[in-house]
Design a protein around this motif. Sequence first.
Motif, PDB file in Angstrom:
ATOM      1  N   GLY A   1     -23.735  45.658  21.263  1.00 56.59           N
ATOM      2  CA  GLY A   1     -25.015  45.083  20.889  1.00 56.59           C
ATOM      3  C   GLY A   1     -24.892  44.163  19.692  1.00 56.59           C
TER       4      GLY A   1
ATOM      5  N   ASP B   1     -25.437  40.027  19.715  1.00 60.63           N
ATOM      6  CA  ASP B   1     -26.329  39.321  18.801  1.00 60.63           C
ATOM      7  C   ASP B   1     -25.592  38.249  18.003  1.00 60.63           C
ATOM      8  OD1 ASP B   1     -28.593  40.662  19.549  1.00 60.63           O
ATOM      9  OD2 ASP B   1     -28.469  42.173  17.970  1.00 60.63           O
ATOM     10  N   ARG B   2     -24.336  38.513  17.690  1.00 58.82           N
ATOM     11  CA  ARG B   2     -23.584  37.590  16.837  1.00 58.82           C
ATOM     12  C   ARG B   2     -23.012  36.419  17.625  1.00 58.82           C
ATOM     13  NH1 ARG B   2     -21.532  37.741  11.770  1.00 58.82           N
ATOM     14  NH2 ARG B   2     -19.623  36.556  11.349  1.00 58.82           N
TER      15      ARG B   2
ATOM     16  N   ARG C   1     -25.053  36.542  24.353  1.00 60.88           N
ATOM     17  CA  ARG C   1     -25.046  37.489  25.464  1.00 60.88           C
ATOM     18  C   ARG C   1     -24.240  36.972  26.645  1.00 60.88           C
ATOM     19  NH1 ARG C   1     -30.615  37.617  23.420  1.00 60.88           N
ATOM     20  NH2 ARG C   1     -30.727  39.476  22.108  1.00 60.88           N
TER      21      ARG C   1
ATOM     22  N   THR D   1     -26.957  43.874  27.711  1.00 60.52           N
ATOM     23  CA  THR D   1     -27.437  42.485  27.639  1.00 60.52           C
ATOM     24  C   THR D   1     -28.461  42.086  28.695  1.00 60.52           C
ATOM     25  OG1 THR D   1     -25.485  41.857  28.933  1.00 60.52           O
ATOM     26  CG2 THR D   1     -25.344  41.623  26.544  1.00 60.52           C
TER      27      THR D   1
ATOM     28  N   PRO E   1     -32.396  42.103  27.400  1.00 60.22           N
ATOM     29  CA  PRO E   1     -32.801  41.000  26.517  1.00 60.22           C
ATOM     30  C   PRO E   1     -32.847  39.652  27.227  1.00 60.22           C
ATOM     31  CG  PRO E   1     -31.224  42.396  25.391  1.00 60.22           C
ATOM     32  CD  PRO E   1     -31.269  42.870  26.801  1.00 60.22           C
TER      33      PRO E   1
ATOM     34  N   GLU F   1     -36.234  37.440  27.426  1.00 65.49           N
ATOM     35  CA  GLU F   1     -36.258  36.092  26.863  1.00 65.49           C
ATOM     36  C   GLU F   1     -36.586  35.029  27.910  1.00 65.49           C
ATOM     37  OE1 GLU F   1     -32.769  36.739  23.458  1.00 65.49           O
ATOM     38  OE2 GLU F   1     -32.353  35.701  25.336  1.00 65.49           O
TER      39      GLU F   1
ATOM     40  N   ILE G   1     -30.533  32.626  19.006  1.00 64.70           N
ATOM     41  CA  ILE G   1     -31.581  33.256  18.213  1.00 64.70           C
ATOM     42  C   ILE G   1     -31.639  32.563  16.856  1.00 64.70           C
ATOM     43  CG2 ILE G   1     -31.297  35.468  19.380  1.00 64.70           C
ATOM     44  CD1 ILE G   1     -29.719  36.466  17.033  1.00 64.70           C
TER      45      ILE G   1
ATOM     46  N   ARG H   1     -31.368  33.328  13.753  1.00 62.12           N
ATOM     47  CA  ARG H   1     -30.360  33.642  12.760  1.00 62.12           C
ATOM     48  C   ARG H   1     -29.079  32.870  13.031  1.00 62.12           C
ATOM     49  NH1 ARG H   1     -29.206  39.778  12.537  1.00 62.12           N
ATOM     50  NH2 ARG H   1     -28.424  39.288  14.622  1.00 62.12           N
ATOM     51  N   ARG H   2     -28.693  32.780  14.313  1.00 60.07           N
ATOM     52  CA  ARG H   2     -27.464  32.059  14.651  1.00 60.07           C
ATOM     53  C   ARG H   2     -27.641  30.565  14.463  1.00 60.07           C
ATOM     54  NH1 ARG H   2     -27.000  33.699  20.336  1.00 60.07           N
ATOM     55  NH2 ARG H   2     -25.305  32.215  20.483  1.00 60.07           N
TER      56      ARG H   2
END
Length: 335
Positions: free
Chosen positions: A83, A87-88, A91, A135, A138, A142, A218, A220-221
């Motif tokens: 997970g 996120d980093r 997916r 994955t 999500p 989305e 996302i 943050r990325r």
Amino acid sequence: MSGPQATRDAVLRQAHAALAVARGFERNVWIILIFTLGKGLQLTIVNVTLSLYAHSLGFDNALIGALVAVPSIGALIASVPMGVLADRYGRKPMLIIGGLLNPLTLAALGLATSPTWLFIFGVLNGICANAYWVTFMPVLVESTTEEQRVAALAANNFLLLGVGALGALIGGAIPELVGHVTHLQPTSTIPLRWGLVTAALVTLLPTVPLFWLRERLIPRRLARAGGDATPAPQDPSLPMRDLIRLFTMLLVPDALFVLGESSAVALLALFFNVQFGLHPGALGVYLTVAGLIGGAMSFLAPRLSRRWGKLATATTSQIATVPAVLLIGFSPVFS
């Protein structure tokens, strides 16, 4: 109108409504649904063949039960790290890597004969397969609007549990066919090995469309990459104590349910083979019929959740499985 007739009509109406909504699905949703179909076929093929394959190698019931459980242990170990990685790094890479490595571990399971290697490949299989479970939800959320979401999740469940149940026919037919060609019993090692190899091929093919999946960055990325991003609206935060309580209430019952369900479903083929002498072909038909009924009922989930509420629907459906499992377990004592 009779009960079965009313149920059939309700399933058909729900299916027509879901198909109408499905016309508006974007490409990501269809790619995930294709991959889900392959996953459903793979799971049911393995349910028919893996425990019988281990039994054909001379393993006792305790060792077979442990072998069937180790993929879940691998998935448990990998869930949180996967997970975080999804996120980093996205997916899409996680889905593709898992989709390519999962068939390799399945094929290795079918070729291994020693308990040590079977357990190693079983753990690796659970780790690789977990990329999908972490994955797919999500991506579906989305890629759908609020109006499409329930239909997309219902279609995903139908493909996984309903159409995917047809994999049991494949898992039963392959050992029967190989046994006929090689003049071996379909419950012997080589025919069952081909069943596991077939599961690997069925898992590999739906991985190809994943290369056309659209990755959504996302915020943050995007910020880390130096791009502009509009901050996502933040939900009202809950105190840590309430969060822990909420996750405990959600996860503990689900973990117990999955533990009981997996102990029954994963060893069902072996149970019917040992108790009643059923060969893979007959087992495949039985498990396919059961799966198709469950898949058809998944179309009723949106309607039932609107009438009873999501929590009541989920709880009632789980409780309803208890007498069915008990009947299966005590079936040898019935005349």
